[in-house]
Design a protein around this motif. Structure first.
Motif, PDB file in Angstrom:
ATOM      1  N   VAL A   1       0.850  -1.181   0.000  1.00 49.44           N
ATOM      2  CA  VAL A   1       0.000   0.000   0.000  1.00 49.44           C
ATOM      3  C   VAL A   1       0.893   1.242   0.000  1.00 49.44           C
ATOM      4  O   VAL A   1       2.007   1.195   0.517  1.00 49.44           O
ATOM      5  CB  VAL A   1      -0.953  -0.010   1.230  1.00 49.44           C
ATOM      6  CG1 VAL A   1      -0.175   0.081   2.520  1.00 49.44           C
ATOM      7  CG2 VAL A   1      -2.003   1.055   1.147  1.00 49.44           C
TER       8      VAL A   1
ATOM      9  N   LEU B   1       1.687   4.721   1.539  1.00 49.83           N
ATOM     10  CA  LEU B   1       1.392   5.364   2.827  1.00 49.83           C
ATOM     11  C   LEU B   1       2.045   6.731   2.910  1.00 49.83           C
ATOM     12  O   LEU B   1       3.241   6.858   2.642  1.00 49.83           O
ATOM     13  CB  LEU B   1       1.971   4.545   3.978  1.00 49.83           C
ATOM     14  CG  LEU B   1       1.167   3.462   4.634  1.00 49.83           C
ATOM     15  CD1 LEU B   1       1.975   2.899   5.790  1.00 49.83           C
ATOM     16  CD2 LEU B   1      -0.175   3.954   5.112  1.00 49.83           C
TER      17      LEU B   1
ATOM     18  N   CYS C   1      -6.395  12.127   5.535  1.00 50.70           N
ATOM     19  CA  CYS C   1      -6.657  10.886   6.274  1.00 50.70           C
ATOM     20  C   CYS C   1      -8.015  10.936   6.981  1.00 50.70           C
ATOM     21  O   CYS C   1      -8.726   9.933   7.018  1.00 50.70           O
ATOM     22  CB  CYS C   1      -5.536  10.601   7.269  1.00 50.70           C
ATOM     23  SG  CYS C   1      -4.002  10.065   6.469  1.00 50.70           S
TER      24      CYS C   1
ATOM     25  N   GLN D   1     -10.827  10.586   4.275  1.00 49.70           N
ATOM     26  CA  GLN D   1     -10.890   9.255   3.659  1.00 49.70           C
ATOM     27  C   GLN D   1     -10.891   8.122   4.686  1.00 49.70           C
ATOM     28  O   GLN D   1     -10.879   6.955   4.316  1.00 49.70           O
ATOM     29  CB  GLN D   1      -9.711   9.088   2.701  1.00 49.70           C
ATOM     30  CG  GLN D   1      -9.705  10.103   1.574  1.00 49.70           C
ATOM     31  CD  GLN D   1      -8.368  10.127   0.834  1.00 49.70           C
ATOM     32  OE1 GLN D   1      -7.602   9.167   0.874  1.00 49.70           O
ATOM     33  NE2 GLN D   1      -8.082  11.235   0.173  1.00 49.70           N
ATOM     34  N   ASP D   2     -10.891   8.479   5.956  1.00 49.42           N
ATOM     35  CA  ASP D   2     -10.845   7.501   7.042  1.00 49.42           C
ATOM     36  C   ASP D   2      -9.722   6.484   6.797  1.00 49.42           C
ATOM     37  O   ASP D   2      -9.940   5.283   6.809  1.00 49.42           O
ATOM     38  CB  ASP D   2     -12.190   6.796   7.207  1.00 49.42           C
ATOM     39  CG  ASP D   2     -12.229   5.957   8.481  1.00 49.42           C
ATOM     40  OD1 ASP D   2     -11.524   6.315   9.445  1.00 49.42           O
ATOM     41  OD2 ASP D   2     -12.940   4.933   8.498  1.00 49.42           O
ATOM     42  N   ARG D   3      -8.521   7.005   6.546  1.00 51.65           N
ATOM     43  CA  ARG D   3      -7.399   6.108   6.325  1.00 51.65           C
ATOM     44  C   ARG D   3      -6.261   6.415   7.290  1.00 51.65           C
ATOM     45  O   ARG D   3      -6.195   7.481   7.896  1.00 51.65           O
ATOM     46  CB  ARG D   3      -6.921   6.108   4.881  1.00 51.65           C
ATOM     47  CG  ARG D   3      -6.530   7.383   4.258  1.00 51.65           C
ATOM     48  CD  ARG D   3      -6.111   7.178   2.802  1.00 51.65           C
ATOM     49  NE  ARG D   3      -4.884   6.409   2.676  1.00 51.65           N
ATOM     50  CZ  ARG D   3      -3.877   6.765   1.903  1.00 51.65           C
ATOM     51  NH1 ARG D   3      -3.929   7.859   1.179  1.00 51.65           N
ATOM     52  NH2 ARG D   3      -2.789   6.026   1.834  1.00 51.65           N
ATOM     53  N   ALA D   4      -5.389   5.458   7.405  1.00 54.20           N
ATOM     54  CA  ALA D   4      -4.255   5.578   8.318  1.00 54.20           C
ATOM     55  C   ALA D   4      -3.060   6.191   7.592  1.00 54.20           C
ATOM     56  O   ALA D   4      -3.016   6.238   6.369  1.00 54.20           O
ATOM     57  CB  ALA D   4      -3.885   4.197   8.858  1.00 54.20           C
TER      58      ALA D   4
ATOM     59  N   LEU E   1       1.171   1.729  11.599  1.00 53.96           N
ATOM     60  CA  LEU E   1       0.029   2.468  11.077  1.00 53.96           C
ATOM     61  C   LEU E   1      -0.576   3.303  12.200  1.00 53.96           C
ATOM     62  O   LEU E   1      -0.697   2.825  13.335  1.00 53.96           O
ATOM     63  CB  LEU E   1      -1.042   1.514  10.531  1.00 53.96           C
ATOM     64  CG  LEU E   1      -0.664   0.728   9.281  1.00 53.96           C
ATOM     65  CD1 LEU E   1      -1.757  -0.286   8.960  1.00 53.96           C
ATOM     66  CD2 LEU E   1      -0.436   1.653   8.104  1.00 53.96           C
TER      67      LEU E   1
ATOM     68  N   ARG F   1      -3.936   5.720  13.215  1.00 54.16           N
ATOM     69  CA  ARG F   1      -5.286   6.167  12.867  1.00 54.16           C
ATOM     70  C   ARG F   1      -5.680   7.278  13.845  1.00 54.16           C
ATOM     71  O   ARG F   1      -5.490   7.147  15.049  1.00 54.16           O
ATOM     72  CB  ARG F   1      -6.268   5.009  12.955  1.00 54.16           C
ATOM     73  CG  ARG F   1      -7.609   5.313  12.323  1.00 54.16           C
ATOM     74  CD  ARG F   1      -8.411   4.058  12.077  1.00 54.16           C
ATOM     75  NE  ARG F   1      -7.892   3.221  11.019  1.00 54.16           N
ATOM     76  CZ  ARG F   1      -8.112   3.409   9.725  1.00 54.16           C
ATOM     77  NH1 ARG F   1      -8.818   4.442   9.324  1.00 54.16           N
ATOM     78  NH2 ARG F   1      -7.622   2.581   8.830  1.00 54.16           N
TER      79      ARG F   1
END
Length: 196
Positions: A4, A6, A37, A40-43, A67, A69
């Motif tokens: 992924v 990041l 983040c 998009q509710d991402r870490a 990661l 959050r």
């Protein structure tokens, strides 16, 4: 291990799985990271800085990180944005590139979670020590379920973040993939923190 892309947040601190960190956000690249983040509710990835500093020119991050959050936002007394992040899984960074705004992006391979193993009797002292330490500190960690103290990974990660290890030592503990090896390492180092 899944791959992924990041966004990375190099820090002079180590974030462990299940742990929390409070961050002060003021640089435009990190304000953008937090905004993206959150939307998009991402870490994003937190990595220990191996060379350089947290602010200003790009820092060299460790290849293994955690990661992060976002779990809370707040305004700090100086008017800057404060966030609290919780650590998730670990990852290994391969290639990195830098955006125009200075934000470092990394090609990350996500590590599988460690197996849930009970704390063996020979490391029971570590679980007891951690429980007393967290009771003294108070807060969220002092109220965790009793079963957490029976999880070798959880005990190892919490002691790694609570005892006064150097960031380099904490990075070593983060990089270990066997929870029992981490407990053995902690047991060997524990005498350093006992009153003489």
């Amino acid at each position: 291990m899944t791959g992924v892309e990041l966004p990375l947040f190099p820090l002079a601190a180590v974030l462990f799985p299940g742990g929390t960190l409070d961050l002060r956000i003021f640089e435009p690249r990190y304000l953008d990271l937090v905004r993206d983040c959150a939307r998009q509710d991402r870490a994003f990835g937190v990595c220990l800085i191996l060379a350089g500093t947290e602010a200003g020119a790009g820092a060299v991050p460790a290849a293994i990180g955690t990661l992060a959050r976002i779990v809370d936002f707040h305004t700090l007394p100086d008017g800057l944005l404060g966030i609290r992040v919780r650590g998730g899984g670990r990852f290994h960074i391969g290639a990195t590139r830098v955006r125009d705004n200075g934000l470092v992006l990394g090609d990350a391979r996500l590590w599988p979670d460690e197996p849930t193993l009970p704390v063996p009797p020979e490391y029971g002292l570590l679980a007891t020590l951690l429980e007393r330490l967290l009771e003294r500190i108070g807060g969220e960690m002092a109220r965790v379920a009793r079963r957490c103290y029976d999880d070798a990974s959880w005990v190892g990660f919490r002691l790694a973040e609570q005892l006064p290890f150097t960031p380099g030592e904490q990075q070593q503990l983060l990089q270990l993939t066997d929870p029992l090896e981490r407990l053995a390492w902690l047991t060997r180092e524990l005498p350093r923190f006992q009153d003489g």
